[in-house]
Motif scaffolding. Structure first.
Motif, PDB file in Angstrom:
ATOM      1  N   VAL A  21      -4.166   8.547   1.447  1.00 33.45           N
ATOM      2  CA  VAL A  21      -4.417   7.125   1.192  1.00 33.45           C
ATOM      3  C   VAL A  21      -5.596   7.019   0.230  1.00 33.45           C
ATOM      4  O   VAL A  21      -6.647   7.623   0.460  1.00 33.45           O
ATOM      5  CB  VAL A  21      -4.724   6.373   2.502  1.00 33.45           C
ATOM      6  CG1 VAL A  21      -5.031   4.902   2.211  1.00 33.45           C
ATOM      7  CG2 VAL A  21      -3.553   6.482   3.462  1.00 33.45           C
ATOM      8  N   LYS A  77      -5.987   8.362  -2.608  1.00 34.21           N
ATOM      9  CA  LYS A  77      -6.271   9.716  -3.103  1.00 34.21           C
ATOM     10  C   LYS A  77      -7.189  10.506  -2.164  1.00 34.21           C
ATOM     11  O   LYS A  77      -7.958  11.362  -2.578  1.00 34.21           O
ATOM     12  CB  LYS A  77      -6.890   9.655  -4.505  1.00 34.21           C
ATOM     13  CG  LYS A  77      -5.975   9.011  -5.547  1.00 34.21           C
ATOM     14  CD  LYS A  77      -6.620   8.996  -6.919  1.00 34.21           C
ATOM     15  CE  LYS A  77      -5.676   8.360  -7.948  1.00 34.21           C
ATOM     16  NZ  LYS A  77      -6.282   8.315  -9.308  1.00 34.21           N
ATOM     17  N   SER A 106      -4.504   0.592   6.452  1.00 37.21           N
ATOM     18  CA  SER A 106      -3.362  -0.287   6.160  1.00 37.21           C
ATOM     19  C   SER A 106      -3.706  -1.253   5.037  1.00 37.21           C
ATOM     20  O   SER A 106      -2.908  -1.483   4.123  1.00 37.21           O
ATOM     21  CB  SER A 106      -2.957  -1.052   7.418  1.00 37.21           C
ATOM     22  OG  SER A 106      -2.497  -0.177   8.431  1.00 37.21           O
ATOM     23  N   SER A 157      -3.979   0.767   1.735  1.00 37.66           N
ATOM     24  CA  SER A 157      -2.665   1.171   1.242  1.00 37.66           C
ATOM     25  C   SER A 157      -1.919  -0.005   0.619  1.00 37.66           C
ATOM     26  O   SER A 157      -1.320   0.123  -0.462  1.00 37.66           O
ATOM     27  CB  SER A 157      -1.849   1.766   2.398  1.00 37.66           C
ATOM     28  OG  SER A 157      -0.581   2.188   1.952  1.00 37.66           O
ATOM     29  N   TRP A 158      -1.966  -1.155   1.299  1.00 38.19           N
ATOM     30  CA  TRP A 158      -1.287  -2.350   0.760  1.00 38.19           C
ATOM     31  C   TRP A 158      -1.938  -2.806  -0.539  1.00 38.19           C
ATOM     32  O   TRP A 158      -1.258  -3.091  -1.531  1.00 38.19           O
ATOM     33  CB  TRP A 158      -1.339  -3.470   1.785  1.00 38.19           C
ATOM     34  CG  TRP A 158      -0.864  -4.791   1.241  1.00 38.19           C
ATOM     35  CD1 TRP A 158       0.420  -5.215   1.132  1.00 38.19           C
ATOM     36  CD2 TRP A 158      -1.690  -5.828   0.691  1.00 38.19           C
ATOM     37  NE1 TRP A 158       0.465  -6.467   0.558  1.00 38.19           N
ATOM     38  CE2 TRP A 158      -0.814  -6.866   0.276  1.00 38.19           C
ATOM     39  CE3 TRP A 158      -3.059  -5.996   0.513  1.00 38.19           C
ATOM     40  CZ2 TRP A 158      -1.285  -8.041  -0.300  1.00 38.19           C
ATOM     41  CZ3 TRP A 158      -3.532  -7.158  -0.060  1.00 38.19           C
ATOM     42  CH2 TRP A 158      -2.648  -8.164  -0.466  1.00 38.19           C
ATOM     43  N   GLU A 175      -3.779  -1.121  -2.653  1.00 40.12           N
ATOM     44  CA  GLU A 175      -3.595  -0.166  -3.749  1.00 40.12           C
ATOM     45  C   GLU A 175      -2.246  -0.380  -4.424  1.00 40.12           C
ATOM     46  O   GLU A 175      -2.125  -0.301  -5.656  1.00 40.12           O
ATOM     47  CB  GLU A 175      -3.698   1.264  -3.223  1.00 40.12           C
ATOM     48  CG  GLU A 175      -3.611   2.322  -4.310  1.00 40.12           C
ATOM     49  CD  GLU A 175      -3.716   3.732  -3.752  1.00 40.12           C
ATOM     50  OE1 GLU A 175      -3.830   4.677  -4.566  1.00 40.12           O
ATOM     51  OE2 GLU A 175      -3.679   3.900  -2.519  1.00 40.12           O
ATOM     52  N   HIS A 176      -1.258  -0.660  -3.626  1.00 43.52           N
ATOM     53  CA  HIS A 176       0.081  -0.890  -4.178  1.00 43.52           C
ATOM     54  C   HIS A 176       0.165  -2.217  -4.917  1.00 43.52           C
ATOM     55  O   HIS A 176       0.842  -2.331  -5.953  1.00 43.52           O
ATOM     56  CB  HIS A 176       1.116  -0.853  -3.048  1.00 43.52           C
ATOM     57  CG  HIS A 176       2.526  -1.088  -3.504  1.00 43.52           C
ATOM     58  ND1 HIS A 176       3.123  -2.336  -3.512  1.00 43.52           N
ATOM     59  CD2 HIS A 176       3.454  -0.217  -3.997  1.00 43.52           C
ATOM     60  CE1 HIS A 176       4.347  -2.233  -3.969  1.00 43.52           C
ATOM     61  NE2 HIS A 176       4.585  -0.958  -4.265  1.00 43.52           N
ATOM     62  N   GLU A 177      -0.554  -3.232  -4.416  1.00 40.25           N
ATOM     63  CA  GLU A 177      -0.455  -4.573  -4.998  1.00 40.25           C
ATOM     64  C   GLU A 177      -1.461  -4.819  -6.124  1.00 40.25           C
ATOM     65  O   GLU A 177      -1.157  -5.546  -7.076  1.00 40.25           O
ATOM     66  CB  GLU A 177      -0.675  -5.623  -3.899  1.00 40.25           C
ATOM     67  CG  GLU A 177       0.400  -5.663  -2.832  1.00 40.25           C
ATOM     68  CD  GLU A 177       1.722  -6.174  -3.351  1.00 40.25           C
ATOM     69  OE1 GLU A 177       1.699  -7.069  -4.240  1.00 40.25           O
ATOM     70  OE2 GLU A 177       2.786  -5.688  -2.904  1.00 40.25           O
ATOM     71  N   HIS A 178      -2.672  -4.262  -6.010  1.00 37.87           N
ATOM     72  CA  HIS A 178      -3.743  -4.643  -6.936  1.00 37.87           C
ATOM     73  C   HIS A 178      -4.438  -3.474  -7.624  1.00 37.87           C
ATOM     74  O   HIS A 178      -5.278  -3.687  -8.497  1.00 37.87           O
ATOM     75  CB  HIS A 178      -4.803  -5.476  -6.202  1.00 37.87           C
ATOM     76  CG  HIS A 178      -4.254  -6.686  -5.518  1.00 37.87           C
ATOM     77  ND1 HIS A 178      -3.821  -7.798  -6.205  1.00 37.87           N
ATOM     78  CD2 HIS A 178      -4.076  -6.953  -4.193  1.00 37.87           C
ATOM     79  CE1 HIS A 178      -3.403  -8.714  -5.338  1.00 37.87           C
ATOM     80  NE2 HIS A 178      -3.532  -8.219  -4.113  1.00 37.87           N
ATOM     81  N   ALA A 223      -8.459  -2.062  -3.846  1.00 42.90           N
ATOM     82  CA  ALA A 223      -8.109  -1.457  -2.557  1.00 42.90           C
ATOM     83  C   ALA A 223      -9.347  -0.913  -1.849  1.00 42.90           C
ATOM     84  O   ALA A 223      -9.546  -1.137  -0.645  1.00 42.90           O
ATOM     85  CB  ALA A 223      -7.087  -0.342  -2.774  1.00 42.90           C
TER      86      ALA A 223
END
Length: 334
Positions: free
Chosen positions: A143, A145, A212, A215-216, A218-221, A226
């Motif tokens: 998560v 890196k 959580s 992780s969310w 990092e994927h979105e922004h 993150a």
């Protein structure tokens, strides 16, 4: 005279006490208020009998003949003005004013210090579990890196939350009803097995919630937002857990929490510093944070509040086990 001093129970002489067998003395001891004209051996025997019934025994004295019982008792208290040197050497506490009411004050102060120390230890250990599990899990599950928080972000959270809130807990107002609680067993540790399990669970809640969010986000922004959201979430976890750590059984939403000025000041200061770390340019440059919008702050706060839900549920169970709906004292905390 004994009844005028508020001492209940019957009065017997040392000779009557000495004539009793140990079994008879143990059976009668709860109904005895005064034992008059006792020998040094009677005093030692009395202390031993009380200890064998599970009592925590304090013994006061000023003469040489009191020294053996003072040494035997859990806490021996010698008179500082009229007491002999032998008595003072045998005691662990000396009343410099020979005033018995000072003993009550000393017990109250001691219980307050112990209560604050226990709060501090619970908060620190819970936070450390959170740190260890968060970084370990981030490495295992890759998560952010493997680096959920940058080094300076970690130090900043430790300073603004762990350190400041620890001061608030250590110097905050002792819990109400401390003097109504029975003494703790001398061998009972601050961290019991059940408490360690609970603190490990708190650390797990912090870990799952923080990772959580990271992780969310990092994927979105992206990674910068993150890690900032992860820092804010973990810091809020610590902030909320410090509030819950003030008492093991009473709800954090009680008036006692909000009447503690020292703790309110440290909590407010910690929260302000957390906000500044994401909005001031100098902090954004040094600890590499970014500004979060209202929605992102709400997400961090909502996730961090999960530790409040868990803590309040545990406290409700403990109150039910104790047969109480809400009480600050009266029983030893598990």
């Amino acid at each position: 005279m004994a009844s005028q001093l508020g001492i209940d129970g019957k009065v017997i002489t040392g000779a009557e006490f000495g004539a009793m067998s140990d079994e008879q003395a143990r059976a009668a001891i709860d109904g005895i208020g005064v034992i008059a004209r006792v020998t040094p051996q009677d005093k030692v025997r009395l202390v031993d009998l009380l200890q064998r019934t599970g009592q925590v025994v304090a013994m006061t004295g000023d003469g040489v003949n009191d020294a053996p019982a003072l040494k035997k008792a859990d806490i021996g208290i010698a008179m500082g003005v009229t007491g002999t040197e032998v008595t003072k050497e045998a005691a662990v506490m000396i009343l410099t004013d020979d005033n018995f009411s000072t003993i009550v004050k000393a017990v109250e102060v001691g219980r307050g210090l112990y209560d604050n120390l226990a709060r501090y230890v619970r908060f620190q250990i819970g936070g450390l579990f959170g740190y260890i599990l968060t970084f370990l899990s981030a490495s295992i599950f890759d998560v952010a890196k493997g680096i959920p928080l940058l080094p300076l972000q970690t130090l900043w959270v430790s300073f603004t939350m762990l350190s400041i809130q620890s001061v608030g807990l250590g110097y905050s107002k002792p819990a109400a009803g401390l003097m109504d609680r029975p003494p703790l067993p001398p061998t009972k540790p601050i961290l019991t097995r059940g408490l360690i399990v609970w603190l490990a669970f708190v650390g797990l809640v912090m870990t799952v919630g923080t990772l959580s969010v990271i992780s969310w986000a990092e994927h979105e922004h992206g990674l910068a937002i993150a890690r900032t959201m992860g820092m804010v979430t973990f810091a809020l976890f610590l902030l909320f857990f410090s509030i819950e750590s003030k008492d093991q059984r009473d709800s954090a939403f009680s008036l006692d929490t909000f009447s503690d000025k020292t703790f309110i000041v440290t909590t407010s200061g910690s929260f302000v510093l957390l906000i500044l770390s994401t909005v001031l340019g100098i902090f954004q440059t040094v600890i590499r944070t970014v500004r979060l919008d209202v929605r992102q702050w709400l997400i961090c706060t909502a996730v961090a509040l999960s530790v409040v839900v868990a803590a309040e549920a545990r406290k409700a169970v403990l109150r039910r086990i104790a047969g109480k709906t809400s009480a600050p004292g009266g029983a030893t905390y598990p």
